[in-house]
Structures are given as structure tokens and as C-alpha cells.
Design a protein around this motif. Structure first.
Motif: not given
Length: 313
Positions: A265-270, A274-275, A300-306
Motif C-alpha cells: 500500500a505504501e509503495v502504490n501510494g508513492r 510501473q517502475a 525523480s519518481d524512481l530515484s525518490d522511491l529508491r
């Protein structure tokens, strides 16, 4: 009639006496289809500035030139859109595509595509080119996108793709812990007969080969480098799901065990796509005949998730 800059070949001494057609097909690598098209233009093929038939013999030092008529994408509406240009020359336009944007207009999507923005960019620069992407990226996939400016350049890179000479590398954030740090998935892919827009691994499908290497392993996910031998639709997404490691944010190819995990749920919210990021594209440049690599940094969306994945380990 306007032409693109001519392609030039100076005949070396060891090729004196060669048939012009051989020079065009074996040295300039012009396909039969494109050669037939060029022959129809007024100044399509010249030797030392004089139009010639392709069955003549050439001499050492002869200047062979081929010219192609300029073209426009008349069916694409020019539209001012932000473009992240990595490189541009007389032959190619290389972009860093953002996630969420479609490459080419389709039914119901006639504006707000990469094509609309590129046609406007060329129009503003005074260039006349037809929009010819040399490969595909899904709407929600970001990364390097190459666009040919002439039919010759498109044909040259397409031929390299057929010969598996183009290097396409991706970065993906995927679910799960890997038992092996690297590996290969060699499983055929075809349409799902019950959902034609979805692809599945099936013994009766088309050959598909995907290589992967774990760059960084987190508690519940991993950053993976992926490169392809084939280019089937949704290949990376299908193969990673088949491994049990679906891409984070991929609603079409997810797995129940991921969706049921409290962490999902946390991942899907961020993440809202698809990554998957096409971070490197390499091929022999049709203009310079030299190997060229183009890279797009992780968005930025993938680097922030990383970073978040690193901090939650």
C-alpha cells in the motif's frame, strides 16, 4: 523539390570496378526497398555530381551521393510541449521520455504525444522531417527514445535491431528478494487468448530472451538492470512477473502476494506507474559509423522511491 543532406561515399582504390549497386547496398547499407524509392527521385543517386544508373562500374576516388526527399508528418498536429533533448544532429533526435506520455498519436489520443512536441520542435527550427521513432516505449515507461530524421537512418537502426546489434538497457524496481544476483529468462511470449491486450508466457509463443542483474537488494524489493535480446511487447514486465518479481507499480502484471503484503500500500501510494526506465541505448550511428551510447538518468519518481527503499531497510 527539397532534399536532406546527401549521404557521401568516396570509392577507395581497392573497390575500383565495383558495380554502383554493390557500393550502395554493401557499403552504404541501403536496403532494396529504400534503393527502389531513391532511384525514383530526380537527383537520388549521383556519381561525381551526375545522375547515374546503379549498374555502372565506379572508379577509385568517385564521389557517390544519395539524396532523399524531405518529408513532413502531415497527419501530426504541431504542439508546443516540453522535450528533454539528450542529443540532436542531422540524422537523429534523442530524447529522455517522461512517464505518462504516449509516443505516437493513436485513436483517441491525437495531441499531447511525443510526436506532437517533436513536430513542433522541428517546425520552430525550420527543419522538415517525418516523425520516425526507431523503437517503442510504453506510455508509463520513461527513458531514452531515438527518433530518425530520414528513412535511411530509420532503416539502418532497424536493421541493427533485427541483427540484435542495438544495446537496450533498463533499470527496474521489482518486488521480492532474488536468490541469484544475475540470470536469464528464456521463455516465449504471446497474447493472452482471454485478454488480447495482455501478454503471457506460453510454450506456443514467440521467442523472448531477457537478461537481468541485481544492482541493489532491499528488504522487500530490488533495483535490477535488465537488457534484452528480443523486443516483444511488455517483455520485461511479463518475464519479471514470471520470475516472481513483478515491477513495482505495475497493475497489469502484479502478483497477489505483492498486493496482499502490508508494504504494498505504501509503495502504490508513492508510485503511479510501473517502475521501469530505459536508461541506456547504444548502436552504430548511421552518420558517423561509430558506436554511440545515450543515457537518461533515473527520473525523480524512481530515484525518490529508491531512496525510500534504502531508508526502510
Amino acid at each position: 523539390m527539397s532534399y536532406y543532406e546527401p549521404l557521401v561515399y568516396i570509392v577507395p582504390p581497392e573497390e575500383e570496378g565495383f558495380i554502383l549497386k554493390t557500393i550502395l547496398q554493401k557499403r552504404l547499407m541501403v536496403s532494396r526497398k529504400l534503393l527502389s524509392r531513391i532511384k525514383l527521385t530526380e537527383q537520388g543517386i549521383t556519381v561525381n555530381g551526375v545522375r547515374q544508373y546503379i549498374n555502372i562500374k565506379v572508379q577509385a576516388g568517385d564521389r557517390v551521393e544519395i539524396r532523399m526527399e524531405e518529408e513532413e508528418s502531415e497527419d501530426i498536429l504541431p504542439q508546443e510541449l516540453p522535450l528533454h533533448i539528450l542529443h540532436e544532429d542531422d540524422h537523429l533526435l534523442i530524447l529522455a521520455k517522461e512517464a505518462g506520455i504516449i509516443v505516437h498519436p493513436t485513436h483517441g489520443h491525437y495531441v499531447n504525444t511525443i510526436a506532437n512536441g517533436v513536430v513542433h520542435h522541428w517546425q520552430q527550427a525550420g527543419s522538415t522531417c517525418r516523425f520516425r521513432p526507431v523503437h517503442r516505449l510504453d506510455q508509463e515507461t520513461s527513458g531514452v527514445l531515438a527518433i530518425a530524421k530520414t528513412p535511411y537512418v530509420h532503416q539502418q537502426i532497424s536493421e541493427q535491431m533485427i541483427q540484435h546489434q542495438v544495446k537496450k538497457e533498463y533499470l527496474a524496481l521489482v518486488w521480492g528478494t532474488f536468490a541469484d544476483s544475475k540470470g536469464t529468462v528464456n521463455e516465449p511470449i504471446d497474447r493472452d487468448p482471454e485478454q488480447p491486450h495482455v501478454r503471457i508466457v506460453t510454450p506456443t509463443g514467440y521467442n523472448a530472451v531477457t537478461h537481468y542483474e541485481v544492482v541493489e537488494q532491499f528488504k522487500h524489493a530490488a533495483l535490477v538492470r535488465i537488457w534484452l535480446e528480443t523486443g516483444r511487447t511488455h517483455q520485461i514486465r511479463v518475464h519479471m512477473r514470471h520470475l516472481g518479481h513483478p515491477l513495482l507499480g505495475d497493475k497489469m502484471y502484479t502478483l497477489p502476494e505483492f498486493e496482499q503484503h502490508e508494504w504494498s500500500a505504501e509503495v502504490n501510494g508513492r508510485l503511479h506507474r510501473q517502475a521501469l526506465h530505459a536508461f541506456r541505448l547504444g548502436f552504430v550511428h548511421p552518420g558517423t559509423r561509430e558506436w554511440t551510447d545515450y543515457e537518461a538518468p533515473l527520473p525523480s519518481d524512481l530515484s525518490d522511491l529508491r531512496i525510500w527503499l534504502q531508508e526502510t531497510d
